[in-house]
Design a protein around this motif. Structure first.
Motif, PDB file in Angstrom:
ATOM      1  N   GLY A  27       0.811  -1.215   0.000  1.00  7.85           N
ATOM      2  CA  GLY A  27       0.000   0.000   0.000  1.00  7.85           C
ATOM      3  C   GLY A  27       0.844   1.265   0.000  1.00  7.85           C
ATOM      4  N   LEU A  28       1.919   1.259   0.779  1.00  5.46           N
ATOM      5  CA  LEU A  28       2.828   2.411   0.788  1.00  5.46           C
ATOM      6  C   LEU A  28       3.431   2.650  -0.599  1.00  5.46           C
ATOM      7  CD1 LEU A  28       4.908   1.984   4.071  1.00  5.46           C
ATOM      8  CD2 LEU A  28       3.431   3.910   3.499  1.00  5.46           C
ATOM      9  N   ARG A  29       3.855   1.565  -1.241  1.00 10.89           N
ATOM     10  CA  ARG A  29       4.447   1.687  -2.576  1.00 10.89           C
ATOM     11  C   ARG A  29       3.425   2.221  -3.569  1.00 10.89           C
ATOM     12  NH1 ARG A  29       6.138  -2.065  -5.616  1.00 10.89           N
ATOM     13  NH2 ARG A  29       8.077  -1.166  -6.264  1.00 10.89           N
ATOM     14  N   LYS A  30       2.227   1.628  -3.556  1.00 10.27           N
ATOM     15  CA  LYS A  30       1.189   2.044  -4.503  1.00 10.27           C
ATOM     16  C   LYS A  30       0.742   3.476  -4.238  1.00 10.27           C
ATOM     17  CE  LYS A  30      -0.377  -2.605  -5.413  1.00 10.27           C
ATOM     18  NZ  LYS A  30      -1.249  -3.682  -4.994  1.00 10.27           N
ATOM     19  N   GLY A  31       0.849   3.906  -2.976  1.00 16.85           N
ATOM     20  CA  GLY A  31       0.486   5.273  -2.621  1.00 16.85           C
ATOM     21  C   GLY A  31       1.538   6.290  -3.021  1.00 16.85           C
ATOM     22  N   GLY A  32       2.649   5.833  -3.575  1.00 14.26           N
ATOM     23  CA  GLY A  32       3.668   6.735  -4.081  1.00 14.26           C
ATOM     24  C   GLY A  32       4.706   7.183  -3.069  1.00 14.26           C
ATOM     25  N   ALA A  33       4.715   6.590  -1.890  1.00 15.33           N
ATOM     26  CA  ALA A  33       5.707   6.977  -0.878  1.00 15.33           C
ATOM     27  C   ALA A  33       7.095   6.557  -1.348  1.00 15.33           C
ATOM     28  CB  ALA A  33       5.386   6.325   0.462  1.00 15.33           C
TER      29      ALA A  33
END
Length: 150
Positions: free
Chosen positions: A49-55
């Protein structure tokens, strides 16, 4: 944007850091972080989720440290590990100040494993798979059977 300096506490502070992180994220998100092996799937899900959220790694540094502390604490509670401060060679190898020593003496790097999973997003870097294939785990004690007294 500069590098965010988020430092891991020493080995003696990791259990408390993991507990504070779990309290923070379970209060807000009601996530099932119960220090079980199965909960490592939740860690994989959160990292995805963090990766997909662009973090990026810098913006996610505090969360990555919290998740790494949590994964390490699962190893402590479920696999018989203990937190250790890394020596200079281990710090150079792991890029982290702390790790966990397994009952067989091997030292593993849960903070680095979390960072690798976040950066790669690859299924083979799953934290649950890491635990299940981990060498040096304590074996569960054999179940004793009660003998019938004649």
């Amino acid at each position: 944007m500069g590098h965010t300096d988020v430092r891991a506490p020493g080995a003696s502070g990791m259990r408390g850091h993991a507990a504070a992180f779990v309290t923070r994220v379970t209060t807000r998100g009601r996530l099932p972080l119960d220090y079980s092996v199965a909960s490592l799937r939740v860690v994989d899900f959160l990292l995805d989720g963090l990766r997909k959220g662009g973090a990026d790694t810098d913006r996610a540094a505090e969360t990555l440290l919290g998740l790494g502390a949590y994964v390490g604490e699962v190893l402590v509670r479920r696999a018989g590990a203990r937190w250790v401060d890394c020596d200079e060679r281990q710090r150079d190898l792991f890029g982290q100040p702390v790790g966990v020593r397994m009952p067989d003496g091997r030292v593993w790097n849960p903070l680095g494993k979390v960072r690798n999973r976040f950066e790669s997003g690859a299924p083979e870097d799953s934290l649950q798979t890491f635990y299940l294939t981990l060498h040096g785990r304590a074996r569960p004690a054999p179940r004793r059977t009660r003998r019938a007294v004649a």
